[in-house]
Design a protein around this motif. Structure first.
Motif, mmCIF file in Angstrom:
data_model
loop_
_atom_site.group_PDB
_atom_site.id
_atom_site.type_symbol
_atom_site.label_atom_id
_atom_site.label_comp_id
_atom_site.label_asym_id
_atom_site.label_seq_id
_atom_site.Cartn_x
_atom_site.Cartn_y
_atom_site.Cartn_z
ATOM 1 N N GLU A 76 0.849 -1.191 0.000
ATOM 2 C CA GLU A 76 0.000 0.000 0.000
ATOM 3 C C GLU A 76 0.881 1.236 0.000
ATOM 4 N N VAL A 77 0.425 2.256 -0.740
ATOM 5 C CA VAL A 77 1.133 3.530 -0.778
ATOM 6 C C VAL A 77 0.125 4.629 -0.464
ATOM 7 N N ARG A 78 0.500 5.581 0.388
ATOM 8 C CA ARG A 78 -0.404 6.681 0.709
ATOM 9 C C ARG A 78 -0.320 7.764 -0.363
ATOM 10 N N LEU A 79 -1.384 8.531 -0.489
ATOM 11 C CA LEU A 79 -1.420 9.610 -1.484
ATOM 12 C C LEU A 79 -0.274 10.599 -1.296
ATOM 13 N N LEU A 82 3.158 9.803 -2.861
ATOM 14 C CA LEU A 82 3.344 9.831 -4.321
ATOM 15 C C LEU A 82 4.147 11.061 -4.758
ATOM 16 N N LYS A 109 -1.429 -0.746 -4.288
ATOM 17 C CA LYS A 109 -2.677 0.003 -4.251
ATOM 18 C C LYS A 109 -2.427 1.321 -3.534
ATOM 19 N N VAL A 110 -2.949 2.412 -4.124
ATOM 20 C CA VAL A 110 -2.828 3.732 -3.517
ATOM 21 C C VAL A 110 -4.055 3.962 -2.650
ATOM 22 N N LEU A 122 -0.591 7.125 -12.946
ATOM 23 C CA LEU A 122 -0.320 5.804 -12.395
ATOM 24 C C LEU A 122 -0.515 4.752 -13.470
ATOM 25 N N ALA A 127 -5.993 1.949 -7.304
ATOM 26 C CA ALA A 127 -6.240 3.031 -6.350
ATOM 27 C C ALA A 127 -7.657 2.902 -5.820
ATOM 28 N N ALA A 131 -8.831 7.839 -3.443
ATOM 29 C CA ALA A 131 -7.498 8.169 -3.960
ATOM 30 C C ALA A 131 -7.579 8.525 -5.439
#
Length: 144
Positions: A76-79, A82, A109-110, A122, A127, A131
């Motif tokens: 997982e990636v946070r907004l 980015l 997944k964002v 992306l 997402a 997001a």
């Protein structure tokens, strides 16, 4: 110092216990095994967890829980993270190079946590609805 002169420190070693060497040793006759029974005999053993025929504890208790083998492949990636990536075309490889996800990650997944101000594209990254809306509001787009 020579290798043949090296000895352990004084009191560091103890004589090994010599079992079954007469009454004076304190461990003669039965040799610390007690009288009779399976454990007193040569070759007498039972498997780990055996309780004499009673249903063993590990079989009496219910099975519980699950550990996914694919959990390590998902990331997982946070907004907000980015904006740390230098390029505008963000894919899984770009996130790995930026150090945001582990090397073993395959699916990314964002999630809508934090804010994004710059426009990013992306590719091959999923997402969440929130997001996706935030990325498109900042002028970017999501291609899954």
């Amino acid at each position: 110092m020579l290798l043949n002169t090296i000895k352990p420190a004084e009191g560091a070693t103890k004589e090994r216990r010599r079992v079954g060497r007469g009454i004076g040793s304190g461990l003669g006759k039965t040799g610390g095994r007690g009288h009779k029974g399976q454990k007193s005999r040569a070759g007498g053993f039972h498997k780990v967890g055996f309780e004499g025929g009673q249903m063993p504890l590990q079989r009496r208790l219910p099975k519980r829980g699950f550990k996914s083998l694919t959990a390590a492949q998902n990331a997982e990636v946070r907004l907000g993270e980015l904006s740390l990536v230098a390029v505008e075309e963000i894919d899984v490889l770009a996130l790995k190079q930026a150090g945001l996800i582990s090397a073993g990650a395959l699916n990314v997944k964002v999630i809508a946590s934090g804010e994004i101000s710059k426009a990013v594209n992306l590719k091959g990254i999923k997402a969440t609805k929130g997001a996706k809306a935030a990325i498109e509001a900042a002028g970017g787009k999501v291609e899954e």
